[in-house]
Write a protein that holds these residues in place. Structure first.
Motif, PDB file in Angstrom:
ATOM      1  N   ALA A  45       4.157  55.705  75.344  1.00 46.79           N
ATOM      2  CA  ALA A  45       4.765  55.210  74.108  1.00 46.79           C
ATOM      3  C   ALA A  45       6.116  55.887  73.939  1.00 46.79           C
ATOM      4  CB  ALA A  45       3.862  55.487  72.910  1.00 46.79           C
ATOM      5  N   TRP A  46       7.193  55.113  74.015  1.00 44.11           N
ATOM      6  CA  TRP A  46       8.547  55.627  73.909  1.00 44.11           C
ATOM      7  C   TRP A  46       9.109  55.344  72.519  1.00 44.11           C
ATOM      8  CZ3 TRP A  46      10.374  58.023  78.313  1.00 44.11           C
ATOM      9  CH2 TRP A  46       9.750  57.698  79.531  1.00 44.11           C
ATOM     10  N   SER A  47       9.919  56.260  72.014  1.00 43.87           N
ATOM     11  CA  SER A  47      10.647  55.993  70.777  1.00 43.87           C
ATOM     12  C   SER A  47      11.951  56.777  70.807  1.00 43.87           C
ATOM     13  CB  SER A  47       9.827  56.376  69.538  1.00 43.87           C
ATOM     14  OG  SER A  47       9.600  57.773  69.500  1.00 43.87           O
ATOM     15  N   GLY A  48      12.919  56.287  70.048  1.00 39.80           N
ATOM     16  CA  GLY A  48      14.211  56.954  70.039  1.00 39.80           C
ATOM     17  C   GLY A  48      15.140  56.369  69.009  1.00 39.80           C
ATOM     18  N   PHE A  49      16.415  56.681  69.149  1.00 42.10           N
ATOM     19  CA  PHE A  49      17.428  56.279  68.180  1.00 42.10           C
ATOM     20  C   PHE A  49      18.595  55.620  68.894  1.00 42.10           C
ATOM     21  CE2 PHE A  49      15.434  60.199  66.508  1.00 42.10           C
ATOM     22  CZ  PHE A  49      14.876  59.684  65.341  1.00 42.10           C
ATOM     23  N   GLY A  50      19.411  54.940  68.100  1.00 48.32           N
ATOM     24  CA  GLY A  50      20.650  54.350  68.596  1.00 48.32           C
ATOM     25  C   GLY A  50      21.700  54.407  67.513  1.00 48.32           C
ATOM     26  N   THR A  51      22.922  54.060  67.877  1.00 44.68           N
ATOM     27  CA  THR A  51      24.021  54.124  66.925  1.00 44.68           C
ATOM     28  C   THR A  51      24.068  52.900  66.019  1.00 44.68           C
ATOM     29  OG1 THR A  51      25.337  55.436  68.471  1.00 44.68           O
ATOM     30  CG2 THR A  51      26.525  54.348  66.694  1.00 44.68           C
ATOM     31  N   GLN A  52      23.916  51.713  66.591  1.00 47.76           N
ATOM     32  CA  GLN A  52      24.081  50.491  65.808  1.00 47.76           C
ATOM     33  C   GLN A  52      23.363  49.326  66.474  1.00 47.76           C
ATOM     34  OE1 GLN A  52      28.147  49.156  65.434  1.00 47.76           O
ATOM     35  NE2 GLN A  52      27.767  48.064  63.514  1.00 47.76           N
ATOM     36  N   ILE A  53      22.863  48.403  65.648  1.00 46.06           N
ATOM     37  CA  ILE A  53      22.278  47.157  66.132  1.00 46.06           C
ATOM     38  C   ILE A  53      23.273  46.031  65.875  1.00 46.06           C
ATOM     39  CG2 ILE A  53      20.388  45.504  65.912  1.00 46.06           C
ATOM     40  CD1 ILE A  53      18.593  47.731  64.993  1.00 46.06           C
ATOM     41  N   THR A  54      23.588  45.279  66.909  1.00 50.33           N
ATOM     42  CA  THR A  54      24.467  44.119  66.763  1.00 50.33           C
ATOM     43  C   THR A  54      23.808  42.910  67.414  1.00 50.33           C
ATOM     44  OG1 THR A  54      25.662  44.677  68.805  1.00 50.33           O
ATOM     45  CG2 THR A  54      26.569  45.508  66.730  1.00 50.33           C
ATOM     46  N   GLU A  55      24.204  41.728  66.961  1.00 44.83           N
ATOM     47  CA  GLU A  55      23.742  40.496  67.593  1.00 44.83           C
ATOM     48  C   GLU A  55      24.843  40.002  68.514  1.00 44.83           C
ATOM     49  OE1 GLU A  55      22.218  35.959  66.497  1.00 44.83           O
ATOM     50  OE2 GLU A  55      22.240  37.531  64.942  1.00 44.83           O
TER      51      GLU A  55
END
Length: 370
Positions: free
Chosen positions: A178-188
């Motif tokens: 089970a992996w989890s983490g973060f990112g800077t921004q979500i874009t379409e």
């Protein structure tokens, strides 16, 4: 126009780092989201001459919180690699991939018949980052040139970093992470051509790992206090379940400029935490069984930090398999679980040999046919 609905099983996930793209086969239950940090301002005044007072409030968006993502993958070795090796490489280091040699600059070692994941290069302030693409409505064939508006929606998570990886020993299941983490921004995105993504081992049905075959080797460093079965510190335990958790304790830093909605600027690492637990039946019939381990632990009143070598053979002795070794683990006193068959649960913490070392654990994948 008819409504266009997306189903989770019609989703493909891709990891992009530099000019290299991997397809990551995920299980049902994946997620990704991004929230907004807001400030509320309220008024609190006494009564005016007319007996009235203002009671309104205002809301201001300050910044975007880090994007959050999670998904699960099967543990699938293939030769001297693994389907999920790009996730591991960036989880344990700041690593660069060489496509021609199928090798990583740090964190991943490939030699002979095995791929080794180590934490030797993990004492860094920032870890490797990458982009994740969640393509909703993607076809499951070889087409990887996607355009939104053709039944496909493409979401891109930029600047992603792995925060947690958890391995569960479900006795009747296949080995998963089970992996989890973060990112800077979500874009379409309007379109994305994945080119020729790396898919080695994805379509194989011979590299799944069965948890029921998993074994545990446990050996105490102090054989006087913890003699085990034959005064050699070895305890004989047969698992009924367990888990392993790897945590980077990532923190994202976000600027606080007034008058604009700020984006996260980047991440920094926190304390590396490797821990877990395992369960087994309470057995006092065999020397060095779980009852002996419990008795030795509660009698060790003068031991501040104990040291045990733990070797988890996920999948057993035959390939495919994954071996996780924690050479200097601190074990807590087992706790009893009163069920139809009485069992014990043992929590442990994988520690380095010294406070500045990085040898809490190593993970070795060996694929079928290696």
């Amino acid at each position: 126009m008819a409504d266009l609905l997306h189903f989770s099983r019609d989703t493909r996930v891709f990891l992009e780092q530099g000019s290299n793209i991997w397809e990551i086969p995920v299980l049902d239950g994946f997620s990704f989201s991004q929230a907004t940090n807001s400030t509320e301002i309220t008024l609190n005044e006494m009564s005016g001459s007319s007996g009235q007072s203002r009671r309104a409030r205002q809301m201001f968006n300050d910044s975007f919180a880090p994007a959050e993502w999670s998904f699960s993958t099967y543990m699938k070795p293939h030769g001297t690699g693994a389907v999920e090796e790009a996730l591991w490489a960036n989880f344990v280091s700041t690593s660069a991939y060489t496509a021609g040699g199928n090798s990583w600059s740090a964190g991943i070692g490939q030699s002979g018949a095995a791929m080794t994941v180590d934490f030797n290069e993990s004492n860094v302030v920032t870890l490797g980052t990458y982009n994740l693409y969640f393509v909703l409505g993607a076809s499951q064939d070889s087409d990887v040139n996607y355009t939104s508006g053709t039944g496909v929606t493409i979401y891109k998570l930029t600047g992603c970093v792995g925060n947690s990886a958890s391995i569960e020993f479900d006795i009747d299941g296949l080995a998963t992470i089970a992996w989890s983490g973060f990112g800077t921004q979500i874009t379409e995105e309007s379109s994305k051509n994945m080119g020729t993504p790396i898919r080695t081992g994805i379509d194989s049905n011979t590299n799944f790992i069965r948890n029921r075959l998993t074994t545990l080797g446990i050996t105490a460093a102090d054989t006087t206090t913890f003699p085990g079965a034959s005064s050699n510190g070895v305890y004989n335990l047969v698992l009924t379940g367990g888990s392993l958790s790897f945590e980077n304790n990532i923190t994202f830093i976000t600027p606080e400029t007034l008058g604009e909605v700020n984006l996260p600027a980047g991440h920094v690492t926190g304390t590396r935490n490797i821990s877990g637990s395992f369960t087994c039946y309470l057995n006092n019939g065999d020397a060095g069984g779980s009852a002996d381990l419990f008795e030795d632990m509660i009698e060790a009143t003068d031991i501040i930090t104990n040291s045990f070598g733990l070797v988890f053979g996920i999948g057993g002795a035959a390939v495919p398999k994954v071996v996780v070794t924690c050479p200097t683990a601190h074990i807590e006193t087992p706790t009893h679980s009163i069920e139809d068959v009485i069992s014990v649960e043992v929590n442990f913490h994988a520690l380095p040999s010294s406070v500045s070392s990085t040898n809490e654990a190593t993970i070795v994948y060996t694929g079928a046919g290696s």
